[in-house]
Design an enzyme around this catalytic site. Structure first.
Site, mmCIF file in Angstrom:
data_model
loop_
_atom_site.group_PDB
_atom_site.id
_atom_site.type_symbol
_atom_site.label_atom_id
_atom_site.label_comp_id
_atom_site.label_asym_id
_atom_site.label_seq_id
_atom_site.Cartn_x
_atom_site.Cartn_y
_atom_site.Cartn_z
ATOM 1 C CG ASP A 71 -0.238 -0.185 2.545
ATOM 2 O OD1 ASP A 71 1.012 -0.263 2.575
ATOM 3 O OD2 ASP A 71 -0.932 -0.262 3.572
ATOM 4 C CG ASN A 140 -9.185 0.804 11.195
ATOM 5 O OD1 ASN A 140 -8.267 0.028 10.938
ATOM 6 N ND2 ASN A 140 -9.522 1.803 10.403
ATOM 7 C CG HIS A 142 -6.137 -0.591 8.426
ATOM 8 N ND1 HIS A 142 -6.096 0.792 8.434
ATOM 9 C CD2 HIS A 142 -4.917 -0.978 8.887
ATOM 10 C CE1 HIS A 142 -4.914 1.199 8.863
ATOM 11 N NE2 HIS A 142 -4.187 0.139 9.152
ATOM 12 C CD GLU A 147 -8.811 2.657 6.609
ATOM 13 O OE1 GLU A 147 -8.614 1.800 7.491
ATOM 14 O OE2 GLU A 147 -8.502 3.863 6.743
#
Ligand code: PGA
Length: 247
Positions: A71, A140, A142, A147
């Site tokens: 990423d 979270n 991810h 996401e």
């Protein structure tokens, strides 16, 4: 729910890093020209140090290996301090003398980000699946920049970052950065990888590790999909594992 996951709980961060590096070295021993994907982030820093040191000592060979980037922050290049590629150049690619032609990465400064997604997807289709992935987990849930809410069958895509990710990611930069979007491999790439290693360290990751490992499989927590992966290994330190039932 976590029967498929092979979980190793280590005493501390250093031990987690050493065990992860040992696993990677062992895994790569039997592979011919594998395609690997190693994440940027704080968690793998010591694992990469161990790999670099092991390569110096001749215990592992990275020459035939091709690397695909996981990423990147949209608008950042390898010249930007704190970008994923900049981090990987410094911690891994340069110390290991990886030939640039063996690295495929999103150009997150491109005007054609969709084209960048297709470039990486095509590369993986032709040269994949990814043999070995080393990933972290966001608070979270991810993976990469998949996401919460990302469809499980996603390939590479451009993503609106959540406010939590934008806030947490400030730790990678020397000065405040306006982060807006990311570009990332998809959950499909993660699930199709032959082997996935997820590492997590510290109490800040304890709650999300519990949800990802013992909670429902839901795209609200992308990492929970790993419960269905056929060959997934978790290396955790005690703190990250502290909320697991079995701990
Ligand atoms: P970290 O990042 O290793 O810096 O905690 C993990 C992630 O957000 O995927």
């Amino acid at each position: 729910m976590e029967e498929n996951m092979n979980i190793t709980i280590c005493d501390n961060y250093d031990e987690m890093s050493i065990e992860t590096a040992k696993f990677i070295i062992n895994y790569l021993k039997n592979r011919q020209n594998p395609l690997v994907c190693f994440a940027a982030g704080d968690t793998p820093v010591s694992t990469y140090k161990c790999l670099v040191e092991s390569a110096r000592r001749g215990l592992v060979e990275f020459k035939g290996i091709k690397f695909v980037g996981l990423d990147e922050w949209v608008g950042m290049s390898e010249k930007d301090e704190g970008s994923c590629r900049n981090f990987l150049n410094k911690t891994l690619f340069e110390p290991l003398f990886i030939n640039r032609s063996n690295i495929i990465f999103f150009d997150a400064c491109s005007e054609d980000l969709e084209g960048e997604c297709r470039k990486v997807d095509d590369y993986i289709r032709q040269n994949g699946p990814i043999d070995l992935m080393l990933i972290g987990i966001g608070v979270n849930g991810h993976i990469g920049l998949n996401e919460p809410g990302t469809p499980f069958d996603s390939c590479s895509h451009v993503v609106e970052l959540t406010s939590l990710t934008k806030r947490v990611a400030q730790k990678y930069f020397n000065e405040k950065k306006e982060l807006d979007k990311g570009i990332t491999l998809g959950m499909k790439h993660v699930m199709e990888a032959n082997c996935v290693i997820l590492i997590a360290s510290g109490t800040k990751k304890a709650r999300i590790i519990k949800e990802a490992v013992e909670g429902n499989i839901t795209n609200d927590i992308p990492a929970s999909l790993l419960q269905l992966h056929k060959n997934c290994y978790l290396f955790l330190d005690k703190e990250a594992a502290s909320m697991l039932n079995k701990n």
